[in-house]
Design an enzyme around this catalytic site. Structure first.
Site, PDB file in Angstrom:
ATOM      1  N   CYS A  33      36.255 -42.295 -26.875  1.00 38.43           N
ATOM      2  CA  CYS A  33      37.506 -42.112 -26.121  1.00 38.43           C
ATOM      3  C   CYS A  33      37.617 -40.736 -25.495  1.00 38.43           C
ATOM      4  O   CYS A  33      38.580 -40.472 -24.774  1.00 38.43           O
ATOM      5  CB  CYS A  33      38.705 -42.359 -27.035  1.00 38.43           C
ATOM      6  SG  CYS A  33      38.770 -41.194 -28.393  1.00 38.43           S
ATOM      7  N   CYS A 104      38.839 -43.668 -34.267  1.00 38.36           N
ATOM      8  CA  CYS A 104      39.692 -42.477 -34.201  1.00 38.36           C
ATOM      9  C   CYS A 104      39.722 -41.766 -35.549  1.00 38.36           C
ATOM     10  O   CYS A 104      39.799 -40.538 -35.622  1.00 38.36           O
ATOM     11  CB  CYS A 104      41.124 -42.855 -33.836  1.00 38.36           C
ATOM     12  SG  CYS A 104      41.251 -43.983 -32.444  1.00 38.36           S
TER      13      CYS A 104
END
Ligand code: FES
Lengths: 123, 123
Positions: A33, A104
């Protein structure tokens, strides 16, 4: 979608910030990301106990929540004990994360390891 | 990596929160990273002017910064004018974003459009 614990640590993150003259600093990036994470450690040179731990990130709510929980979990531990705080343990302490957000949560574990290596290299 | 304006809006987000009994609410998700964004609008039924605009997101710093800027840019505008606030204009107002974060910035534009549609459908 997110557990109460995730929302709590996202909305009231613990240990967000910087440590000046930290004993160890670890910065990692997330290829998936493009987000970044930095962990600061204050380590006692005698006992090898983590006295303080702070994080900064540009990452999403899942990155904030896992870092908040991970910093709480390594605080007060020795370097050796902190190396064993896995991403899996942090996610369990948060009552889980949706599969799409697992990448994440890896930022916190990787940044803590990087900060511990940074400390080890200096000593 | 990030402009000063992006860091400013990330660290001091404007218009973060909720509007109770909003005239229009738009919720969108980002397939690429799994993040969510919700925009609340308070619209004057006579003039069609956006009196208030708030956002909530689980997204990353780029999502927070673009929503913060986008809500500032649509505030005080009419529905018609707000429809023309593009993602490109928001990014320019922030002095740009790294290419890997452009998809995060789309959340704000999509959520504002969804909230404007929500209002239009109710009227
Ligand atoms: S989407 Fe990048 S850290 Fe979560």
């Amino acid at each position: 979608m997110y557990s109460e614990k995730v929302m709590d640590h996202f909305q009231h993150p613990r240990n967000m910030g910087e440590i000046e003259d930290a004993s160890g600093v670890g910065t990692v990036g997330n290829a998936k990301c493009g987000d970044i994470m930095r962990i600061y450690l204050d380590i006692d040179d005698e006992s090898h106990i983590i006295r303080d731990c702070k994080f900064k990130t540009f990452g999403c709510g899942a990155a904030v929540a896992t870092s908040s929980m991970a910093t709480e979990m390594v605080m007060g531990k020795t370097i050796e004990e902190a190396m064993e705080v896995t991403n899996k343990a942090v996610m369990e302490a948060l009552d889980g994360l949706p599969p799409v957000k697992v990448h994440c949560s890896l930022l916190a574990e990787e940044a803590i390891h990087a900060a511990l290596w940074d400390y080890a290299e200096k000593h």
